[in-house]
Design a protein around this motif. Structure first.
Motif, PDB file in Angstrom:
ATOM      1  N   LYS A   1       3.281   2.294  -2.005  1.00 46.92           N
ATOM      2  CA  LYS A   1       3.394   2.876  -3.340  1.00 46.92           C
ATOM      3  C   LYS A   1       2.033   3.305  -3.879  1.00 46.92           C
ATOM      4  O   LYS A   1       1.932   4.298  -4.607  1.00 46.92           O
ATOM      5  N   ILE A   2       0.992   2.545  -3.512  1.00 42.39           N
ATOM      6  CA  ILE A   2      -0.352   2.925  -3.955  1.00 42.39           C
ATOM      7  C   ILE A   2      -0.739   4.263  -3.340  1.00 42.39           C
ATOM      8  O   ILE A   2      -1.252   5.162  -4.022  1.00 42.39           O
TER       9      ILE A   2
ATOM     10  N   ASP B   1       3.311  -9.587  -5.512  1.00 42.91           N
ATOM     11  CA  ASP B   1       2.573  -8.730  -6.451  1.00 42.91           C
ATOM     12  C   ASP B   1       3.318  -8.594  -7.788  1.00 42.91           C
ATOM     13  O   ASP B   1       4.470  -8.939  -7.908  1.00 42.91           O
TER      14      ASP B   1
ATOM     15  N   ARG C   1       1.214   7.124  -4.925  1.00 42.74           N
ATOM     16  CA  ARG C   1       0.712   7.435  -6.265  1.00 42.74           C
ATOM     17  C   ARG C   1      -0.606   8.199  -6.205  1.00 42.74           C
ATOM     18  O   ARG C   1      -0.812   9.168  -6.943  1.00 42.74           O
ATOM     19  N   LYS C   2      -1.505   7.765  -5.336  1.00 43.41           N
ATOM     20  CA  LYS C   2      -2.806   8.416  -5.230  1.00 43.41           C
ATOM     21  C   LYS C   2      -2.667   9.865  -4.758  1.00 43.41           C
ATOM     22  O   LYS C   2      -3.416  10.750  -5.208  1.00 43.41           O
TER      23      LYS C   2
ATOM     24  N   ASN D   1      -3.749  -2.404 -10.235  1.00 43.53           N
ATOM     25  CA  ASN D   1      -5.024  -1.832 -10.677  1.00 43.53           C
ATOM     26  C   ASN D   1      -6.009  -2.937 -11.062  1.00 43.53           C
ATOM     27  O   ASN D   1      -6.624  -2.905 -12.133  1.00 43.53           O
TER      28      ASN D   1
ATOM     29  N   GLU E   1      -4.436  -5.238  -6.249  1.00 39.72           N
ATOM     30  CA  GLU E   1      -4.678  -3.791  -6.169  1.00 39.72           C
ATOM     31  C   GLU E   1      -3.436  -2.998  -6.548  1.00 39.72           C
ATOM     32  O   GLU E   1      -3.547  -1.869  -7.030  1.00 39.72           O
ATOM     33  N   ALA E   2      -2.259  -3.581  -6.346  1.00 36.02           N
ATOM     34  CA  ALA E   2      -1.033  -2.920  -6.786  1.00 36.02           C
ATOM     35  C   ALA E   2      -0.954  -2.871  -8.304  1.00 36.02           C
ATOM     36  O   ALA E   2      -0.205  -2.068  -8.873  1.00 36.02           O
TER      37      ALA E   2
ATOM     38  N   ALA F   1       0.810  -1.222   0.000  1.00 35.65           N
ATOM     39  CA  ALA F   1       0.000   0.000   0.000  1.00 35.65           C
ATOM     40  C   ALA F   1       0.842   1.271   0.000  1.00 35.65           C
ATOM     41  O   ALA F   1       0.337   2.349  -0.327  1.00 35.65           O
TER      42      ALA F   1
ATOM     43  N   VAL G   1      -8.194   4.139  -0.919  1.00 37.44           N
ATOM     44  CA  VAL G   1      -7.263   3.016  -0.897  1.00 37.44           C
ATOM     45  C   VAL G   1      -7.708   2.061   0.197  1.00 37.44           C
ATOM     46  O   VAL G   1      -7.890   2.477   1.351  1.00 37.44           O
TER      47      VAL G   1
END
Length: 427
Positions: free
Chosen positions: A14-15, A427, A18-19, A337, A334-335, A12, A130
């Motif tokens: 990196k997610i 992932d 990014r968000k 998309n 989720e990593a 999470a 997220v």
């Protein structure tokens, strides 16, 4: 801000980063104890703990009288357990709307607010969402990561890998769960954490989520029933019958629905939606969600069982191992998309997990404890489903995989089906 010294990197991370580059604020939500606050603290430069001891009521009042005061601080600013004062949502939205900068706020929440009636803006265009879950085996250091889900989607299916996990260790990891606090504890102490989590849900959290007074004993019985139906598509009437037969408790359907909805608001329950592909022939597909907890240890703790019990009852072990795999696949997908779905048609053809990415690529996965017979059965199921898909209307599957608990090696069979121990995946 003080960072914890032994932070284990999360997918999470990196997610979230990014968000924040694309929105004014990010809502990071998920079950209690899954690591949301600690993860957000790594990125944020100031923090407001809404439920800090001695300040909770003051913070709630300020959220109504002068919310801008609570938002002051170096950005990005973390607002932890924001749902304590839902009015903060509009204040965060307003500041994000009137700033030229992005990545201003991270809001963490371990439940969906019970009352959003005083919130005027949906957050569309200003907020990103997220979902964070307990640790996958790759994040907790229990998977070698020799097989990458991303690489499989990119076409690299000539896999090889070695898993360090035997069946007994997988049974332990199923019962320990992915709670960050438990990962570095001694094994016997680590197993206590899921029991403590379930106890907190039953006795306190489910009462606070929407202010409804629910009986802790009935919550416990419902959790036990839900545990017995992991990986199934049963409706609430079946749950009711199970409660009568196995728990000696008759709860009406509306009450069962109320309890389940509360557990979903706490991110304890996270069911999987049905997958609806284009098929060559018309086949009626089951559209019911598949029942899962957000972590397999919730089921083992609810049932009062441990690793040795799973080894003695491989049928139960298989069901709860599936919950572990679904948890990890959700984290990994989720990593990329993507999301995780389930397929079942009227003829009984079933696929345990379909990882479907935003760009239309997808992989079909059967989950098995291991052994040649079950692996062969899983491979045949995958090939049967793959042959039913109309590839004129959608892409061919990127891969077919049998995901196992037992087995030392990850490899590609002669028929192209991948066999991957969960202790090799990332992932």
């Amino acid at each position: 801000m003080t960072k914890i010294e032994q932070y284990r990197p999360r997918i999470a991370d990196k997610i979230l980063e990014r968000k924040l580059k694309g929105k004014g604020a990010v809502l990071l939500e998920g079950a209690k104890w899954c690591g949301k606050t600690t993860t957000a603290e790594q990125l944020c430069k100031s923090v407001l703990y809404m439920s800090e001891s001695g300040k909770r009521e003051q913070n709630i009042q300020l959220a109504t009288l002068n919310p801008e005061l609570l938002l002051r601080g170096e950005k990005p600013r973390l607002i932890d357990e924001w749902q304590v004062a839902p009015k903060l949502w509009d204040a965060v939205r307003f500041e994000s709307d009137h700033s030229k900068d992005l990545g201003l706020f991270v809001l963490t929440g371990s439940s969906v607010p019970p009352d959003m009636s005083e919130v005027f803006h949906t957050g569309t265009g200003r907020f990103a969402w997220v979902r964070m879950r307990p640790m996958s085996l790759w994040e907790s250091g229990d998977s070698t990561g020799d097989v990458s889900l991303k690489a499989l989607f990119d076409g690299d299916t000539n896999i090889s890998g070695i898993s360090d996990l035997d069946l007994e260790r997988v049974a332990f990891l199923t019962c320990r769960g992915g709670w960050p606090l438990a990962v570095d504890m001694e094994d016997d102490i680590a197993l206590d954490q899921a029991f403590d989590y379930v106890s907190a849900v039953e006795k306190r959290d489910i009462q606070l989520v929407d202010g409804v007074n629910r009986d802790a004993t009935r919550v416990h019985r419902l959790l036990r029933s839900y545990s017995r139906h992991q990986g199934s598509q049963v409706n609430n009437s079946v749950i009711k019958a199970d409660l009568i037969e196995n728990e000696g408790d008759s709860i009406d359907i509306d009450t069962i629905s109320s309890y389940i909805n509360a557990l979903k608001r706490l991110f304890v329950i996270e069911d999987v939606e049905a997958w609806n592909p284009n098929l060559r022939s018309k086949t009626a597909m089951r559209s019911s969600d598949t029942r899962y907890f957000t972590d397999p240890s919730i089921a083992t703790a609810s049932l009062g069982i441990g690793p040795s019990d799973l080894i003695s009852d491989l049928n139960t072990f298989g069901l709860l191992f599936e919950t572990l795999c679904i948890r990890d696949l959700k984290v990994y997908s989720e990593a990329l998309n993507g999301g995780v779905y389930h397929y079942r048609d009227k003829n009984g053809l079933e696929c345990d997990a379909v990882v479907h990415l935003r760009d239309g690529r997808y992989g079909l996965i059967e989950i098995k404890l291991g052994g040649d017979t079950s692996i062969n059965q899983g491979a045949e199921t995958l090939k049967t489903l793959a042959n039913k898909i109309d590839t004129d209307k959608m892409k061919s599957p990127s891969f077919l995989m049998v995901l196992t608990a037992n087995g030392d090696y990850a490899y590609k069979r002669e028929d192209g089906v991948l066999v991957v121990p969960i202790g090799c995946l990332k992932d």
